[in-house]
Design a protein around this motif. Structure first.
Motif, PDB file in Angstrom:
ATOM      1  N   ASN A  68       1.191  -1.333  -0.110  1.00 52.57           N
ATOM      2  CA  ASN A  68       0.018   0.384  -0.500  1.00 52.57           C
ATOM      3  C   ASN A  68       1.048   1.235   0.177  1.00 52.57           C
ATOM      4  O   ASN A  68       2.256   1.420  -0.608  1.00 52.57           O
ATOM      5  CB  ASN A  68      -1.118   0.008   1.302  1.00 52.57           C
ATOM      6  CG  ASN A  68      -2.316   0.600   1.305  1.00 52.57           C
ATOM      7  OD1 ASN A  68      -2.821   1.765   0.533  1.00 52.57           O
ATOM      8  ND2 ASN A  68      -3.131  -0.286   0.450  1.00 52.57           N
ATOM      9  N   ARG A  69       0.531   1.716   0.849  1.00 51.80           N
ATOM     10  CA  ARG A  69       0.911   3.245   0.601  1.00 51.80           C
ATOM     11  C   ARG A  69       1.688   4.097   1.144  1.00 51.80           C
ATOM     12  O   ARG A  69       1.201   3.952   3.111  1.00 51.80           O
ATOM     13  CB  ARG A  69      -0.334   4.849  -0.134  1.00 51.80           C
ATOM     14  CG  ARG A  69      -0.620   4.792  -1.119  1.00 51.80           C
ATOM     15  CD  ARG A  69      -1.981   5.100  -2.196  1.00 51.80           C
ATOM     16  NE  ARG A  69      -2.645   4.882  -2.875  1.00 51.80           N
ATOM     17  CZ  ARG A  69      -3.247   3.982  -3.163  1.00 51.80           C
ATOM     18  NH1 ARG A  69      -3.542   2.847  -2.479  1.00 51.80           N
ATOM     19  NH2 ARG A  69      -3.100   3.405  -4.498  1.00 51.80           N
ATOM     20  N   GLU A  92       3.263   7.923  -8.125  1.00 53.11           N
ATOM     21  CA  GLU A  92       2.311   7.938  -7.830  1.00 53.11           C
ATOM     22  C   GLU A  92       2.114   9.016  -7.352  1.00 53.11           C
ATOM     23  O   GLU A  92       2.285   9.691  -5.833  1.00 53.11           O
ATOM     24  CB  GLU A  92       1.636   6.672  -7.313  1.00 53.11           C
ATOM     25  CG  GLU A  92      -0.288   7.436  -7.176  1.00 53.11           C
ATOM     26  CD  GLU A  92      -1.133   6.034  -6.323  1.00 53.11           C
ATOM     27  OE1 GLU A  92      -1.641   4.851  -6.479  1.00 53.11           O
ATOM     28  OE2 GLU A  92      -1.377   6.479  -4.873  1.00 53.11           O
ATOM     29  N   VAL A  96       3.885   9.772  -3.153  1.00 57.63           N
ATOM     30  CA  VAL A  96       2.943   8.696  -2.890  1.00 57.63           C
ATOM     31  C   VAL A  96       3.940   7.969  -2.484  1.00 57.63           C
ATOM     32  O   VAL A  96       4.475   7.553  -4.246  1.00 57.63           O
ATOM     33  CB  VAL A  96       1.432   7.957  -3.047  1.00 57.63           C
ATOM     34  CG1 VAL A  96       1.590   6.751  -2.446  1.00 57.63           C
ATOM     35  CG2 VAL A  96       0.457   9.093  -2.212  1.00 57.63           C
ATOM     36  N   SER A  97       4.624   6.980  -2.406  1.00 60.49           N
ATOM     37  CA  SER A  97       5.105   5.326  -2.401  1.00 60.49           C
ATOM     38  C   SER A  97       4.396   4.373  -2.434  1.00 60.49           C
ATOM     39  O   SER A  97       4.084   4.204  -1.858  1.00 60.49           O
ATOM     40  CB  SER A  97       6.152   5.368  -1.442  1.00 60.49           C
ATOM     41  OG  SER A  97       7.250   4.977  -2.122  1.00 60.49           O
ATOM     42  N   LEU A  98       4.096   4.168  -3.691  1.00 55.95           N
ATOM     43  CA  LEU A  98       3.005   2.560  -3.690  1.00 55.95           C
ATOM     44  C   LEU A  98       3.538   1.421  -3.920  1.00 55.95           C
ATOM     45  O   LEU A  98       4.374   1.635  -5.012  1.00 55.95           O
ATOM     46  CB  LEU A  98       2.035   2.976  -4.547  1.00 55.95           C
ATOM     47  CG  LEU A  98       0.837   1.881  -5.108  1.00 55.95           C
ATOM     48  CD1 LEU A  98       0.319   2.070  -3.961  1.00 55.95           C
ATOM     49  CD2 LEU A  98      -0.046   2.563  -6.342  1.00 55.95           C
ATOM     50  N   HIS A  99       2.976   0.766  -2.972  1.00 49.12           N
ATOM     51  CA  HIS A  99       3.509  -1.098  -3.082  1.00 49.12           C
ATOM     52  C   HIS A  99       5.102  -0.883  -3.087  1.00 49.12           C
ATOM     53  O   HIS A  99       5.596  -2.051  -4.367  1.00 49.12           O
ATOM     54  CB  HIS A  99       2.778  -1.984  -4.317  1.00 49.12           C
ATOM     55  CG  HIS A  99       1.575  -1.637  -4.407  1.00 49.12           C
ATOM     56  ND1 HIS A  99       0.968  -1.717  -3.334  1.00 49.12           N
ATOM     57  CD2 HIS A  99       0.449  -1.739  -4.894  1.00 49.12           C
ATOM     58  CE1 HIS A  99      -0.763  -1.650  -3.459  1.00 49.12           C
ATOM     59  NE2 HIS A  99      -1.258  -1.917  -4.333  1.00 49.12           N
ATOM     60  N   ARG A 244      -8.782   7.743   5.837  1.00 48.51           N
ATOM     61  CA  ARG A 244      -7.486   8.381   4.523  1.00 48.51           C
ATOM     62  C   ARG A 244      -7.353   9.420   4.338  1.00 48.51           C
ATOM     63  O   ARG A 244      -8.489   9.666   3.809  1.00 48.51           O
ATOM     64  CB  ARG A 244      -7.155   6.909   3.969  1.00 48.51           C
ATOM     65  CG  ARG A 244      -6.721   6.699   3.958  1.00 48.51           C
ATOM     66  CD  ARG A 244      -6.624   5.179   3.175  1.00 48.51           C
ATOM     67  NE  ARG A 244      -7.774   4.703   2.768  1.00 48.51           N
ATOM     68  CZ  ARG A 244      -8.086   4.396   1.285  1.00 48.51           C
ATOM     69  NH1 ARG A 244      -6.702   3.547   0.230  1.00 48.51           N
ATOM     70  NH2 ARG A 244      -9.291   4.149   0.683  1.00 48.51           N
ATOM     71  N   ASP A 247      -4.597  11.632  -0.151  1.00 47.17           N
ATOM     72  CA  ASP A 247      -3.533  10.837  -1.681  1.00 47.17           C
ATOM     73  C   ASP A 247      -4.077   9.508  -1.009  1.00 47.17           C
ATOM     74  O   ASP A 247      -2.974   8.727  -1.963  1.00 47.17           O
ATOM     75  CB  ASP A 247      -2.601  11.217  -2.150  1.00 47.17           C
ATOM     76  CG  ASP A 247      -1.912  12.452  -1.653  1.00 47.17           C
ATOM     77  OD1 ASP A 247      -2.927  12.824  -3.416  1.00 47.17           O
ATOM     78  OD2 ASP A 247      -2.113  13.657  -1.459  1.00 47.17           O
ATOM     79  N   SER A 248      -4.973   9.059  -0.596  1.00 49.06           N
ATOM     80  CA  SER A 248      -5.150   7.684   0.373  1.00 49.06           C
ATOM     81  C   SER A 248      -3.650   7.129   1.198  1.00 49.06           C
ATOM     82  O   SER A 248      -3.716   5.689   1.273  1.00 49.06           O
ATOM     83  CB  SER A 248      -5.368   6.829  -0.742  1.00 49.06           C
ATOM     84  OG  SER A 248      -6.796   6.588  -1.174  1.00 49.06           O
ATOM     85  N   LEU A 249      -3.676   8.386   1.765  1.00 45.60           N
ATOM     86  CA  LEU A 249      -2.654   8.255   3.215  1.00 45.60           C
ATOM     87  C   LEU A 249      -2.956   7.811   4.516  1.00 45.60           C
ATOM     88  O   LEU A 249      -4.029   8.682   4.243  1.00 45.60           O
ATOM     89  CB  LEU A 249      -1.563   9.200   2.911  1.00 45.60           C
ATOM     90  CG  LEU A 249      -0.262   9.260   2.094  1.00 45.60           C
ATOM     91  CD1 LEU A 249      -0.005  10.785   1.801  1.00 45.60           C
ATOM     92  CD2 LEU A 249       0.365   8.096   1.575  1.00 45.60           C
TER      93      LEU A 249
END
Length: 429
Positions: A68-69, A92, A96-99, A244, A247-249
């Motif tokens: 995830n993020r 992202e 965001v750093s994703l996955h 969240r 940015d879905s953080l």
């Protein structure tokens, strides 16, 4: 072996109802075949061509080092007095750093282990439950070594993953074809088990792995409305979701599902309270009566240690020390049901809301052409992605210090498992 050449895992001939194709590229579940009611189903979405996973990212692949993020930039980490720094890389948006970063575990070739290169993160007692690697057809063990500094993460991380098919109990071991099951009877078709193990060579590093697999239990029927999962039934035994930001953080806050009833999944249809933008949420499981360790001291890693034997028991046999199931996904139309158990704290549920049919490919067994960017890819709402892992960015929350912080030190072994029991009930025709 090519990283795009599928490794086929099958159950013994007496129970030919379940098989999987694993790609070493990204340790990907390329196909999950289920035979029931005279039909062959592939219950995971994805491209027809194994190489399609290069661009059709995060479709049934492993995710790592961190699911995830998390926010980009430098983060100071500490566990039990051991300190290090993570420099999360952008892939992202702008924050965001994703996955796991731009080149995560999903984009790397994994090595299928052999007698000449045996596993090192499973004990003698555990391996004794499995056929020798030289004769294995129902399981495989894969390894990836992530070097110090990979995607900004400290320490060399060695990960080994067991993927195994568990046969049904003897009394259930039969091929399910039309007329086999009485009305209301439920048949055990076998189970899919994955076990992640990891160690870091020095210091401390974040680790939060998952399988980013997306299920559709009706798509192989290729009938009207079978691409949508809105008619699937879902149960998630959770009491909270993570709040969240845009940015879905993770904001560090939680929302009680009792206060957001669209997230109260108790066997209803996914589409019953479907949000405008679909589902893309992390669910924290309610407390369970049995807890299984997610890491243990490396001093406990001795030949007699056995955390595997109980996980390989057929459904219907005593559960031993295994926690109770936490998620169920089923289809009244196909009669298929998936029952999940895990030692992880929660799961992301994503309804493929951002799918774009103009790009990527849809499998032929799901009614697509199988041709990349042909315009007949998967549309939004065509999969239930169920990604079992620990809390989002847990190591950034001071409340988790030296606890459930998703950090791993060099004197520990990471242990993460998910088991999926596959069942069938004759649908009403």
């Amino acid at each position: 072996m090519s990283e795009f050449e599928p490794v086929l895992l099958t159950l013994p001939s007496l129970a030919p109802s379940l098989a999987v194709e694993i790609l070493p590229f990204g340790l990907t579940f390329h196909r999950v075949f289920v035979q029931a009611d005279g039909r062959t189903h592939d219950i995971v979405i994805g491209p027809e061509d194994p190489r399609g996973h290069i661009t059709q990212k995060y479709t049934n692949t492993i995710i790592g080092r961190y699911a995830n993020r998390i926010p980009v930039g430098a983060h100071q980490i500490e566990r039990n007095g051991i300190k290090a720094e993570v420099v999360a890389k952008l892939n992202e948006g702008s924050r965001v750093s994703l996955h796991g970063g731009p080149v995560g575990f999903d984009s790397l070739p994994w090595t299928l282990l052999t007698p000449e290169s045996p596993p090192t993160l499973f004990t003698e007692a555990e391996l004794a439950h499995l056929p020798p690697l030289s004769a294995a057809t129902s399981h495989g063990i894969f390894r990836l070594v992530s070097p110090d500094g990979d995607q900004g993460y400290p320490g060399t991380l060695t990960t080994e993953v067991l993927i195994a098919l568990v046969p049904p109990a003897e009394q259930e071991r039969k091929y399910v074809k039309p007329g086999d099951s009485a009305a209301g009877a439920e048949w055990d078709l076998g189970s899919i088990l994955y076990v992640y193990r990891a160690t870091v060579d020095k210091g401390v590093t974040p680790v939060n792995l998952t399988q980013h697999w997306g299920f559709n239990l009706e798509a192989s029927l290729k009938g009207e409305n079978t691409l949508s999962v809105k008619n699937h039934n879902i149960t998630i035994k959770a009491d909270r979701i993570v709040a969240r930001d845009t940015d879905s953080l993770n904001t560090g806050n939680y929302i009680q599902v009792s206060d957001a009833t669209e997230h109260l999944h108790e066997g209803q249809k996914i589409g019953d309270k479907y949000p405008k933008l679909g589902y893309d949420d992390y669910y924290m499981f309610a407390p369970r009566t049995v807890e299984t360790p997610k890491r243990f001291p490396s001093s406990d890693f001795k030949p007699q240690l056995d955390l595997l034997g109980d996980l390989l028991n057929p459904s219907g046999t005593p559960r031993g020390i295994r926690p109770e199931p936490v998620v169920e996904l089923s289809s009244d139309k196909s009669g298929l049901k998936l029952v999940f158990e895990t030692n992880q704290d929660g799961a992301m549920f994503y309804s493929n809301a951002w799918a774009n049919p103009a790009i990527g490919a849809r499998k032929k067994i799901h009614g697509g052409s199988g041709i990349k960017d042909h315009g007949d890819g998967y549309v939004p709402g065509t999969a239930a992605f169920l990604e079992f892992h620990d809390t989002l960015a847990a190591f950034l929350d001071p409340a988790n210090k030296d606890g459930n912080d998703t950090l791993l030190t060099s004197d520990e072994v990471y242990h993460n498992y998910v088991r999926c029991d596959v069942r069938f009930q004759q649908p009403a025709h």
